[in-house]
Design an enzyme around this catalytic site. Structure first.
Site, PDB file in Angstrom:
ATOM      1  N   ASP A   1       0.836  -1.205   0.000  1.00  0.00           N
ATOM      2  CA  ASP A   1       0.000   0.000   0.000  1.00  0.00           C
ATOM      3  C   ASP A   1       0.872   1.256   0.000  1.00  0.00           C
ATOM      4  OD1 ASP A   1      -2.386   1.452   0.095  1.00  0.00           O
ATOM      5  OD2 ASP A   1      -2.368   1.539   2.276  1.00  0.00           O
TER       6      ASP A   1
ATOM      7  N   ASN B   1     -17.836  -4.284  -2.331  1.00  0.00           N
ATOM      8  CA  ASN B   1     -17.450  -3.098  -1.558  1.00  0.00           C
ATOM      9  C   ASN B   1     -16.009  -2.676  -1.825  1.00  0.00           C
ATOM     10  OD1 ASN B   1     -15.959  -5.044  -0.247  1.00  0.00           O
ATOM     11  ND2 ASN B   1     -16.933  -4.767   1.753  1.00  0.00           N
TER      12      ASN B   1
ATOM     13  N   VAL C   1     -10.770  -6.951  -0.895  1.00  0.00           N
ATOM     14  CA  VAL C   1     -10.448  -8.325  -1.292  1.00  0.00           C
ATOM     15  C   VAL C   1     -10.923  -9.263  -0.187  1.00  0.00           C
ATOM     16  CG1 VAL C   1      -8.578  -9.984  -1.628  1.00  0.00           C
ATOM     17  CG2 VAL C   1      -8.520  -7.796  -2.813  1.00  0.00           C
TER      18      VAL C   1
ATOM     19  N   CYS D   1     -19.298  -1.835   5.940  1.00  0.00           N
ATOM     20  CA  CYS D   1     -19.485  -2.775   4.829  1.00  0.00           C
ATOM     21  C   CYS D   1     -18.772  -4.100   5.081  1.00  0.00           C
ATOM     22  CB  CYS D   1     -19.048  -2.159   3.502  1.00  0.00           C
ATOM     23  SG  CYS D   1     -17.284  -1.798   3.376  1.00  0.00           S
TER      24      CYS D   1
ATOM     25  N   ARG E   1      -0.138  17.288  21.504  1.00  0.00           N
ATOM     26  CA  ARG E   1       0.827  16.534  22.296  1.00  0.00           C
ATOM     27  C   ARG E   1       0.260  15.185  22.733  1.00  0.00           C
ATOM     28  NH1 ARG E   1       3.700  18.703  27.912  1.00  0.00           N
ATOM     29  NH2 ARG E   1       5.036  16.865  28.249  1.00  0.00           N
TER      30      ARG E   1
END
Length: 322
Positions: free
Chosen positions: A133, A154, A157, A244, A283
């Protein structure tokens, strides 16, 4: 001694599994124009990628521009599901499961680097490059071609063994390997994911409009304000959205507890309070989300998402009183 493509493929799969990957498959690369590229072009032309300009990178449609020497793609999947469940109650903020534990990029990259190094050390002529990715590679398309799973309605995979609760990665290599069969489609007539999406982001099977997607808006939308159609439908989500996936029959039947300790939830990620995140300081955000994929959601965005949910709750209570 030269090994056959079949022998090499078997060795690679065995090594990948020994490194902790839960699924591995291999696909050959050819230069043919694919139907997947045509669909991507049509999706981009309709503006469904919204502000995700990296999706328009032409390299995404030509793997040879990513690695000219590539002949095979080794695809892997990691199961990240844990059995923890979110508490009931509108006061809680919802964070997508993928971000409950350690940043998946760090976990995937460590394993992918080990696999790539092993490949290169086995033969000095081997070239290999890995992604998770993180580059202009169509992860889902290659995963389906390699037999990892199928691209669902949707857009996720789905694997037979773990549902869609998996992270995907791949190693591009100049090795010519024995390949696996592409995975077949098994969504059938089911439309549960489409029916459940509160913003109608799955506009038709296999087509997602990011402009309507809760996950997109909570993670990628850097604007001060969210669209009204999204504001009124967040349902507590402040970081991603699993709706989904939660309703998918494959996930409900086949989700399995991961054996990777890093994917166990960090304290506070399962049941954070909206009021706390709405006022979180930069922070505290930095301290609360170390080595986390949630760091992509900057503190001002997390505050925005939480406040929008709180405003929606106030509006609902006001209507109930009326």
């Amino acid at each position: 001694m030269n090994r056959s493509p079949g022998t090499r493929s078997s060795e690679i799969k065995e090594k990948a599994l020994s490194l902790g990957f839960h699924k591995v498959g291999i696909v050959a690369v050819d230069g043919a124009e694919s139907a997947e590229n045509q669909r991507l072009q049509a999706w981009l032309a309709l503006g469904y990628h919204s502000s995700m300009e990296w999706m328009t990178n032409p390299k995404r449609q030509d793997i040879f521009s990513v690695m000219p020497e590539v002949r095979s793609v080794i695809c892997v999947a990691l199961n990240y599901y844990t059995s923890h469940q979110r508490p009931e109650g509108q006061e809680y903020a919802k964070i997508s499961r993928y971000a409950w534990g350690r940043d998946y990029h760090k976990v995937m990259h460590k394993k992918l680097k080990a696999l790539t190094t092993w490949l290169q050390e086995s033969d000095e002529t081997v070239q290999a490059r890995y992604y998770a990715d993180t580059g202009p590679v169509q992860d889902k398309v290659w995963a389906q071609k390699a037999g990892i799973g199928w691209i669902a309605k949707n857009g996720n995979v789905i694997t037979r063994e773990y549902g869609s609760w998996v992270f995907l990665g791949e190693v591009l290599t100049n090795l010519e390997l024995e390949c696996d069969r592409p995975h077949t489609q098994h969504c059938g007539n089911c439309t549960r994911c489409m029916d459940a999406c509160p913003t109608g982001a799955i506009i038709e099977p296999f087509v997602i409009d990011a402009n309507r997607c809760i996950a997109y808006h909570t993670i990628e939308n850097r604007n001060e304000e969210l669209p009204e159609t999204v504001k009124s439908n967040l349902q507590g989500w402040v970081a991603g959205c699993d709706i989904c996936q939660d309703v998918c029959p494959w996930n409900q039947r086949f989700a399995k507890e991961t054996d990777i300790p890093e994917f166990q939830p960090y304290p506070g990620n399962i049941a954070p309070k909206l009021v706390e995140l709405a006022e979180i300081s930069d922070r505290d955000w930095d301290k609360r989300f170390p080595a986390s994929a949630l760091r992509r959601i900057k503190p001002e965005m997390l505050r925005r998402n939480s406040r929008v949910n709180l405003d929606a709750l106030k509006s609902m209570k006001g209507k109930d009183k009326a």
